[in-house]
Structures are given as structure tokens and as C-alpha cells.
Enzyme design. Structure first.
Site, mmCIF file in Angstrom:
data_model
loop_
_atom_site.group_PDB
_atom_site.id
_atom_site.type_symbol
_atom_site.label_atom_id
_atom_site.label_comp_id
_atom_site.label_asym_id
_atom_site.label_seq_id
_atom_site.Cartn_x
_atom_site.Cartn_y
_atom_site.Cartn_z
ATOM 1 N N ASP A 55 65.605 139.029 2.687
ATOM 2 C CA ASP A 55 65.275 140.386 2.238
ATOM 3 C C ASP A 55 63.793 140.628 2.481
ATOM 4 O OD1 ASP A 55 65.638 142.889 1.242
ATOM 5 O OD2 ASP A 55 66.152 142.277 -0.794
ATOM 6 N N ASN B 250 59.565 143.756 -1.782
ATOM 7 C CA ASN B 250 59.784 142.474 -2.449
ATOM 8 C C ASN B 250 58.521 141.620 -2.470
ATOM 9 O OD1 ASN B 250 62.478 142.866 -3.112
ATOM 10 N ND2 ASN B 250 63.214 142.077 -1.162
ATOM 11 N N VAL C 215 53.655 137.397 -11.795
ATOM 12 C CA VAL C 215 52.417 137.583 -11.042
ATOM 13 C C VAL C 215 52.024 139.050 -11.105
ATOM 14 C CG1 VAL C 215 51.282 137.337 -8.802
ATOM 15 C CG2 VAL C 215 53.041 135.683 -9.508
ATOM 16 N N ASP D 167 62.629 137.744 -4.414
ATOM 17 C CA ASP D 167 64.001 138.027 -3.996
ATOM 18 C C ASP D 167 64.443 137.199 -2.784
ATOM 19 O OD1 ASP D 167 63.997 139.774 -6.055
ATOM 20 O OD2 ASP D 167 64.289 141.583 -4.873
ATOM 21 N N ARG E 129 65.540 135.777 -13.676
ATOM 22 C CA ARG E 129 66.549 136.388 -12.815
ATOM 23 C C ARG E 129 67.908 135.873 -13.255
ATOM 24 N NH1 ARG E 129 64.669 138.562 -8.027
ATOM 25 N NH2 ARG E 129 66.655 139.672 -8.090
ATOM 26 N N GLU F 58 67.693 135.865 -2.571
ATOM 27 C CA GLU F 58 69.143 135.684 -2.601
ATOM 28 C C GLU F 58 69.823 135.911 -1.252
ATOM 29 O OE1 GLU F 58 67.609 137.944 -4.585
ATOM 30 O OE2 GLU F 58 68.635 139.886 -4.526
#
Length: 353
Positions: A226, A231, A122, A244, A65, A246
């Protein structure tokens, strides 16, 4: 909703070579990187790269990322990848949440032009955003029982995270705790994302929040941020990777719950407007909140307020996304700025409550 979302302006071949050079410093001169690619269907914030890393006779499929380049018109003003790296480790080790195994964090922008983190890849299935999982595919075609099992497991992830005690020191990078601080941060994000353009619909929604502020809130906990099924990586309808981080924050439990509920409503609404049935019996508020209460003993409260807040938060993000598409010449600017909010009809309905 069928076009691929642009998330990067970086060249893949160059990224592969630079990643390999960086990895050799980390693990040895025999390291190689192959199969560099980007995902399609999900993701619109950080840049994501898939690749295979090989060294010392072993191979590991990896995901990197990267904070986006400035010219890519980032979705957020800053990207604290160190916090995301630490959160994945804490969620996995302390809360038992199946976050991917975090391998490396690189704060130096030199190797790839920006800080980045690397985690294990994964395998499994992810409900896509483009085209939405509500229009077809493995989850849409699943039996009601399998969808219910998946839904309960997703609520269980949020419950496990919320029920885990983290020290204040572990959460200091996430900003001030509490609902009021969270909303003020969203106001600041709105101002950053759309400072040169007013969106009256979103400003009315902010005013609605002030007029309907909860009398009290529950305890502040670590929120995934999120929290949505797009996700999560699944195998046999069971979560095997939670992605995710963030948008993680410290605040009321309802932040995650309302986001999970609203995000399904967002895709369901798009599907119905296209004349398709979607998945109407999935991620409904009563069922989600009931399961959460069974798992935690906590009864979610003021969900009308939090649903509006989730719709507003997503509205700021979607308007930023569409302005990004305009920047890249993928669509024209609408005459009415509120049309940048793809789900404006939902917000307009919620404003009448």
C-alpha cells in the site's frame, strides 16, 4: 469524499478497559490506559486505535491495529497481523525504513475480541484521504520544492525496501512470489469481495491484463503493498513513519511504483472533476521512475500494464468499500454496478490503450 469512513462497531470505553487489563498482564499491575480514540481522514481496512499507556513511571503513546469484527464488513478476507508486526520490524531494522517501533503482538482474540498489534505512535502530518490532500491543506499549499523533496523521499523508501535482501524464510507468510501469483490472488480477492455481484468493468480489466501481459518481469522483491503518501507520517516534508503493511507481497518492483503513482492520480482526478486544480505536478510517472532508477540502477518497465493493474486493484477495493457503505445505510445501491468503482472513468480510459 467528505464523510468519515466507518471502520468499527466496537465501543471505545470497553476497548480502553479491556486494553488496560491486557496491558497489566504484559507489563505490571500499575499499568493504565487513557485517551482512547480513533483516527479520522485515513484508513479503511484494519481498525486503528490511539491511546496512552502508562506503567512504571513512564508513558508511551501507542497505536493498536485490530483485525475488524465480522459485523463491520471487513475489507479483506483475512488479517495476518503477525506478518505485519514482523514486516515492520524487518523494514525498520534491515532496510532502514522508518516503520513505527513494533511493541507487542497479541494472537489471542480473548483480550479485545480479535488479534491485535501495538506500535509506538509517531507524531507528524499525514496527507488525508477525506477530504483528499489534493483539495487543500499543508501539502497542497507547499512550495513546489518542498513537494518535490517529499516525493523523492517517498520514492527513496520504496527503493530502500526493494534493495534490501530478505531471506525466503522471512517472507513465507506473504504468499507465492511473482506477478502471476499476485494477479491470481487479486482474482480470488475480487471473487470473495463481490461473489454475488458481477462488475463488468473490472472483469474487462482482468481480461486486458491477460492480453497485455509483460514479456518478462524484473526480479521479485518485497513490496510494501500500500505504497502511498497517505500511509506515511511526515515532519518537515520528511517521512518519519511508514504505515499499513497488510498488502505486502513479493513481486516485481513496479507493483509499488505503479500504486504510488496511481493513488495520486486517483485523488487528483476526483479534485479536477470538482473543478479544482489539485496538484498536477506531483507524483508523475516519469519523475517517479527516473528517481527510482537513480537510486537503484533499475529501470521500471511495462508501466502501462502496471498502471492498469493498480487501477484494477483499487477498483476492487473501492467497490468493496462502497458496498460496505451501502450495508451501513450510508448510500443506496447504484443502478449500474460499475458505478461502485469511483474511478471507473480512469479504467475506461486505460482500457482504450
Amino acid at each position: 469524499m467528505t464523510q468519515e469512513i466507518r471502520t468499527s462497531t466496537r465501543d471505545l470505553d470497553e476497548l480502553r478497559d479491556r486494553t488496560a487489563a491486557w496491558l497489566r498482564v504484559r507489563v505490571g499491575d500499575d499499568a493504565e490506559v487513557s485517551g482512547m480514540s480513533r483516527p479520522s481522514g485515513n484508513g479503511m481496512s484494519s481498525e486503528t486505535l490511539f491511546f496512552t499507556a502508562a506503567w512504571a513511571g513512564r508513558e508511551t503513546r501507542c497505536v493498536a491495529r485490530l483485525a475488524p469484527a465480522r459485523e463491520a464488513v471487513p475489507m479483506f478476507p483475512s488479517y495476518d497481523l503477525r506478518a505485519q508486526f514482523d514486516l515492520m520490524r524487518m523494514a525498520r531494522e534491515k532496510a532502514g525504513v522508518p516503520a513505527p517501533r513494533a511493541l507487542w503482538y497479541e494472537p489471542d482474540p480473548g483480550p479485545l475480541g480479535t488479534p491485535f498489534l501495538v506500535m509506538e505512535c509517531v507524531d507528524g502530518e499525514v496527507p488525508p484521504d477525506v477530504a483528499p490532500y489534493t483539495m487543500g491543506g499543508w501539502l497542497h499549499d507547499a512550495s513546489p520544492g518542498d513537494r518535490a523533496r517529499l516525493q523523492d523521499a517517498c520514492v527513496g523508501i520504496v527503493a530502500a525496501l526493494h534493495e534490501t535482501a530478505f531471506s525466503p524464510g522471512e517472507l513465507t507468510r506473504l504468499g507465492a512470489p511473482g506477478l502471476r501469483a499476485h494477479v491470481e490472488a487479486q482474482r480470488a480477492y475480487y471473487a470473495w469481495a463481490h461473489g454475488d455481484l458481477r462488475l463488468p468493468l473490472l472483469e474487462r480489466a482482468f481480461d486486458w491484463l491477460v492480453a497485455h501481459w509483460p514479456g518478462a518481469t524484473g526480479p521479485d522483491v518485497l513490496n510494501w503493498g500500500d505504497a502511498r503518501i497517505g500511509n506515511i507520517v511526515f515532519r518537515d516534508f520528511t517521512p518519519v513513519a511508514v504505515l499499513d503493511w497488510e498488502m505486502a507481497a513479493v513481486g516485481p518492483r513496479e507493483l509499488d511504483l505503479s500504486w504510488m503513482i496511481f493513488m495520486h492520480r486517483f485523488f487528483q482526478d476526483i479534485t479536477v472533476r470538482m473543478g479544482l486544480p489539485g496538484i498536477p505536478d506531483f507524483m508523475q510517472r516519469d519523475a517517479v521512475c527516473q528517481k527510482y532508477q537513480e537510486l537503484t540502477g533499475y529501470e521500471p518497465r511495462d508501466m502501462d500494464f502496471y498502471e492498469m493493474y493498480a487501477a484494477l486493484r483499487h477498483g476492487v477495493i473501492m467497490a468493496r468499500l462502497w458496498r460496505r457503505r451501502i450495508h451501513f445505510g450510508e448510500q443506496p445501491m447504484p443502478d449500474d454496478p460499475d458505478d461502485l468503482v469511483l474511478h471507473r472513468a480512469i479504467i475506461e480510459e486505460l482500457l482504450t490503450r
